[in-house]
Design a protein around this motif. Structure first.
Motif, PDB file in Angstrom:
ATOM      1  N   SER A  22       0.862  -1.224   0.067  1.00 36.04           N
ATOM      2  CA  SER A  22       0.000  -0.003  -0.058  1.00 36.04           C
ATOM      3  C   SER A  22       0.973   1.362  -0.066  1.00 36.04           C
ATOM      4  CB  SER A  22      -1.015   0.023   1.167  1.00 36.04           C
ATOM      5  OG  SER A  22      -0.437  -0.010   2.342  1.00 36.04           O
ATOM      6  N   LYS A  23       0.238   2.402   0.095  1.00 35.76           N
ATOM      7  CA  LYS A  23       0.967   3.786  -0.093  1.00 35.76           C
ATOM      8  C   LYS A  23       1.341   4.536   0.995  1.00 35.76           C
ATOM      9  CE  LYS A  23      -0.115   4.361  -4.802  1.00 35.76           C
ATOM     10  NZ  LYS A  23      -0.778   5.218  -5.970  1.00 35.76           N
ATOM     11  N   SER A  24       0.629   3.830   2.222  1.00 38.04           N
ATOM     12  CA  SER A  24       0.505   4.574   3.409  1.00 38.04           C
ATOM     13  C   SER A  24       1.739   4.068   4.269  1.00 38.04           C
ATOM     14  CB  SER A  24      -0.716   4.508   4.242  1.00 38.04           C
ATOM     15  OG  SER A  24      -0.719   5.114   5.686  1.00 38.04           O
ATOM     16  N   LEU A  25       2.484   4.942   5.214  1.00 37.46           N
ATOM     17  CA  LEU A  25       3.595   4.597   5.790  1.00 37.46           C
ATOM     18  C   LEU A  25       3.231   3.665   7.046  1.00 37.46           C
ATOM     19  CD1 LEU A  25       6.051   7.333   6.039  1.00 37.46           C
ATOM     20  CD2 LEU A  25       6.557   5.329   4.908  1.00 37.46           C
ATOM     21  N   VAL A  89       8.371   5.667  15.119  1.00 36.07           N
ATOM     22  CA  VAL A  89       8.862   7.000  15.270  1.00 36.07           C
ATOM     23  C   VAL A  89       9.469   7.496  14.004  1.00 36.07           C
ATOM     24  CG1 VAL A  89      10.755   8.085  16.371  1.00 36.07           C
ATOM     25  CG2 VAL A  89       9.734   6.369  17.669  1.00 36.07           C
ATOM     26  N   LEU A  90       9.863   6.734  13.021  1.00 34.82           N
ATOM     27  CA  LEU A  90      10.110   7.284  11.857  1.00 34.82           C
ATOM     28  C   LEU A  90       9.055   8.042  10.877  1.00 34.82           C
ATOM     29  CD1 LEU A  90      13.049   5.068  10.254  1.00 34.82           C
ATOM     30  CD2 LEU A  90      13.160   7.483  11.062  1.00 34.82           C
ATOM     31  N   ALA A  91       7.814   7.154  10.952  1.00 27.86           N
ATOM     32  CA  ALA A  91       6.719   7.454  10.236  1.00 27.86           C
ATOM     33  C   ALA A  91       6.026   8.713  10.801  1.00 27.86           C
ATOM     34  CB  ALA A  91       5.872   6.228  10.209  1.00 27.86           C
ATOM     35  N   TYR A  92       6.151   8.715  12.146  1.00 25.14           N
ATOM     36  CA  TYR A  92       5.606   9.985  12.884  1.00 25.14           C
ATOM     37  C   TYR A  92       6.436  11.069  12.457  1.00 25.14           C
ATOM     38  CZ  TYR A  92       3.990  13.126  16.713  1.00 25.14           C
ATOM     39  OH  TYR A  92       3.238  13.897  17.350  1.00 25.14           O
ATOM     40  N   ARG A  93       7.934  11.039  12.551  1.00 21.64           N
ATOM     41  CA  ARG A  93       8.592  12.091  12.397  1.00 21.64           C
ATOM     42  C   ARG A  93       8.425  12.621  10.847  1.00 21.64           C
ATOM     43  NH1 ARG A  93      10.419  16.806  13.497  1.00 21.64           N
ATOM     44  NH2 ARG A  93      12.392  16.950  12.875  1.00 21.64           N
ATOM     45  N   SER A  94       8.300  11.675  10.075  1.00 18.93           N
ATOM     46  CA  SER A  94       8.038  11.813   8.648  1.00 18.93           C
ATOM     47  C   SER A  94       6.574  12.687   8.518  1.00 18.93           C
ATOM     48  CB  SER A  94       8.178  10.597   7.556  1.00 18.93           C
ATOM     49  OG  SER A  94       7.634  11.091   6.361  1.00 18.93           O
ATOM     50  N   TYR A  95       5.665  12.149   9.123  1.00 18.72           N
ATOM     51  CA  TYR A  95       4.273  12.959   8.981  1.00 18.72           C
ATOM     52  C   TYR A  95       4.631  14.328   9.642  1.00 18.72           C
ATOM     53  CZ  TYR A  95      -0.470  13.992   9.710  1.00 18.72           C
ATOM     54  OH  TYR A  95      -1.969  14.713   9.722  1.00 18.72           O
TER      55      TYR A  95
END
Length: 111
Positions: A22-25, A89-95
């Motif tokens: 899918s396209k969502s982190l 944590v990486l996905a949250y920081r990217s968001y």
């Protein structure tokens, strides 16, 4: 019992691969988590589902269960928990930085 475990492993692998594509982190992180759980069940099934005593010399010393697969799976669970927390944590920081968790939008921002 092995057939039920094989079906459960197949279902976890199918859902995990679907989520990874899918396209969502967030879905990608959850897909990798499901894949690791599928691998844990696969390793447990491959080791053999046996009933027996604890591996301690005593009255049932000839029918003991091998503790090595459970120890390896427990180690893998701890490692996958740490890696999944790091991915979150990486996905949250990217968001926070980019304002989206869509992979296509992130690629466009980089270019």
């Amino acid at each position: 019992m092995e057939l039920v475990m094989a079906v459960a492993v197949g279902i976890l692998f199918t859902i995990g691969v679907y989520l990874i594509l899918s396209k969502s982190l967030l879905r990608i992180v959850l897909g990798t988590s499901l894949l690791t759980h599928g691998v844990h069940l696969l390793l447990l099934t491959m080791a053999g589902l046996k009933k027996g005593a604890a591996p301690v010399l005593g009255e049932n010393a000839e029918t003991y269960v091998d503790p090595l697969p459970q120890a390896l799976i427990l180690t893998s669970i701890v490692i996958s928990f740490g890696v999944t927390a790091f991915y979150f944590v990486l996905a949250y920081r990217s968001y926070q930085t980019l304002g989206t968790d869509e992979i296509d939008s992130i690629k466009e921002e980089k270019e």
